[in-house]
Design an enzyme around this catalytic site. Structure first.
Site, short mmCIF file in Angstrom:
data_model
loop_
_atom_site.label_atom_id
_atom_site.label_comp_id
_atom_site.label_asym_id
_atom_site.label_seq_id
_atom_site.Cartn_x
_atom_site.Cartn_y
_atom_site.Cartn_z
N ASP A 126 -7.88 -3.72 -0.63
CA ASP A 126 -8.43 -3.85 -1.98
C ASP A 126 -8.45 -5.31 -2.43
O ASP A 126 -9.36 -5.74 -3.14
CB ASP A 126 -7.61 -3.02 -2.97
CG ASP A 126 -7.66 -1.54 -2.65
OD1 ASP A 126 -8.75 -1.03 -2.40
OD2 ASP A 126 -6.59 -0.89 -2.63
N HIS A 132 0.86 -1.19 0.00
CA HIS A 132 0.00 0.00 0.00
C HIS A 132 0.89 1.23 0.00
O HIS A 132 1.94 1.26 0.65
CB HIS A 132 -0.92 0.01 1.23
CG HIS A 132 -2.06 0.98 1.12
ND1 HIS A 132 -1.91 2.32 1.37
CD2 HIS A 132 -3.36 0.79 0.79
CE1 HIS A 132 -3.08 2.91 1.20
NE2 HIS A 132 -3.97 2.02 0.84
#
Length: 431
Positions: A366, A308
């Protein structure tokens, strides 16, 4: 105690300037550079604003190095375990967890304002039948200001509250109708007898000819996704809403701008890219080959949903949603489907392989949210729409905070000009 300052010296002239340092509740302190141009004649150069705080905020705190995410001081882990999306909305909007009476009143207001003006229903007919639902969302949310312009005085706190309620309550209807329009099915009206998340699923999947009861685990999984995506500090779309709203544009237009920003594959479209990747790998059936490609710095292939930009440790939201993802797959009996087999194998490799562990390339939110939405039967082009639905409360909370901030100014970023030096105009016949 004497306030902290930083002294900046211009080595070319020897001139110095003392800049104040502001301490936040958590995280790095911030150097106040507002007098920098006036005193020294310099701007700062910070592409992507990676080291620039454009505002002060009391809503969300992130520590990417430690893997911390808090809404109004509450760790996301506690909210995910104990809270609901509507309770989280109240927290973000008003600053505190509601009492039982406050939550009941807030929930009632949101339920009772979920219907859309009938003329908005006809507005959908202006889109092509195959329009992307996010394109519809941008248009319809922007058009709301043409229907609800009676309470858009941005300097009136009550008007701002009404706008916030309207957006939170109507966004599920707008989102579900964008899906119905794309599929050619009849629009379903909201049902005030259902909860917020149940109601959205019913408007998405029910048809007039059959009774529909949302699967309880779908409701829990989607409510969790909404909580985890409700806010994420000064990301691209939130900054867009703040920048749009800084001109005193009405909040409905500002949120429409946020939706447009969210649409990008580097932001809200990330979980779509996860599913596209999993489908590509599933077609070949060779997970190890793709892992090998991901490790090759000369290969453009990248594993989507791992690591991330903000979190240099494990994404705290991923820890929470991972458990729900596994529960959902077990409940639906989809563990043996090729797509989910690939996902689970990639998850195993990323948490065991030294290459990924050393680089902290763990599965992020995600990765898991994409798998959950796909398992629920939600089409790929609706993934970002659901993200927009969840993030609406974050956007409007930041907008409202900005409108209350006496230090807020219309956004006007500076630039480092690298174009031509002054030139004289030459008539066309002489060029």
């Amino acid at each position: 105690m004497k306030p902290r300052t930083v002294t900046l010296t211009d080595n070319a002239t020897g001139k110095q300037i003392e800049l104040p340092v502001h301490e936040g509740q958590h995280g790095p302190a911030a150097i106040d550079i507002r007098t920098l141009y006036k005193e020294l004649g310099y701007f700062t150069y910070d592409p992507g604003f990676m080291s620039t705080a454009s505002c002060s905020s009391a809503i969300t705190y992130i520590d990417g190095d430690e893997g911390v995410l808090m809404y109004r001081g509450y760790p996301i882990e506690q909210l995910a375990e104990h809270s609901t999306y509507l309770e989280t909305c109240h927290l973000l909007l008003y600053g505190n967890l509601p009492s039982s009476d406050e939550l009941s009143k807030f929930s009632r207001i949101i339920k009772e304002h979920s219907m859309l003006h009938e003329a908005i229903r006809r507005f959908y007919g202006g889109f092509r039948h195959d329009a992307h639902p996010m394109a519809i969302m941008v248009g319809v949310v922007g058009a709301l200001s043409a229907f609800y312009h009676d309470n858009t005085d941005v300097h009136n706190p009550r008007h701002r509250e009404i706008s916030a309620h309207r957006l939170i309550s109507k966004m599920p209807t707008i989102a579900a109708w964008s899906y119905k329009y794309a599929t050619g099915q009849p629009f379903q009206y909201p049902d005030n007898n259902m909860g917020y998340t149940e109601n959205f699923l019913k408007m998405m999947f029910s048809v007039p000819t059959e009774e529909y009861k949302p699967n309880p685990i779908f409701v829990r999984a989607l409510d969790l996704i909404l909580i985890l995506h409700a806010d994420h500090e000064q990301n691209a779309s939130t900054s867009t809403v703040r920048l749009s709203g800084s001109s005193e544009a009405n909040p409905l237009a500002a949120v429409s701008a946020g939706i447009a920003s969210l649409w990008g594959p580097l932001h809200g479209g990330a979980n779509e890219k996860v599913i596209n990747m999993l489908e590509e790998i599933a077609r070949t059936g060779d997970v190890n080959q793709y892992v090998k490609r991901a490790k090759d710095k000369d290969d453009p292939f990248r594993l989507m949903g791992f690591g991330h930009r903000v979190y240099k440790n494990y994404d705290p939201r991923a820890k929470i949603i991972r458990k729900m993802c596994h529960e959902l797959l077990a409940e639906l009996g989809t563990e043996n489907q090729p797509l989910f087999d690939v996902a689970l194998e990639l998850e195993r490799i990323a948490t065991e392989d030294e290459y990924f562990v050393e680089r902290k390339l763990y599965p992020n939110v995600d990765f898991y949210s994409g798998i959950i939405l796909r398992a629920m039967g939600i089409p790929l082009n609706m993934f970002t729409v659901i993200f927009a639905l969840a993030r609406t409360v974050g956007w409007i909370s930041h907008w409202n905070e900005m409108m209350d901030d006496p230090e807020s100014r219309i956004g006007r970023p500076r630039q480092l000009y690298v174009g031509s030096a002054p030139r004289e105009y030459v008539p066309i016949e002489q060029r």
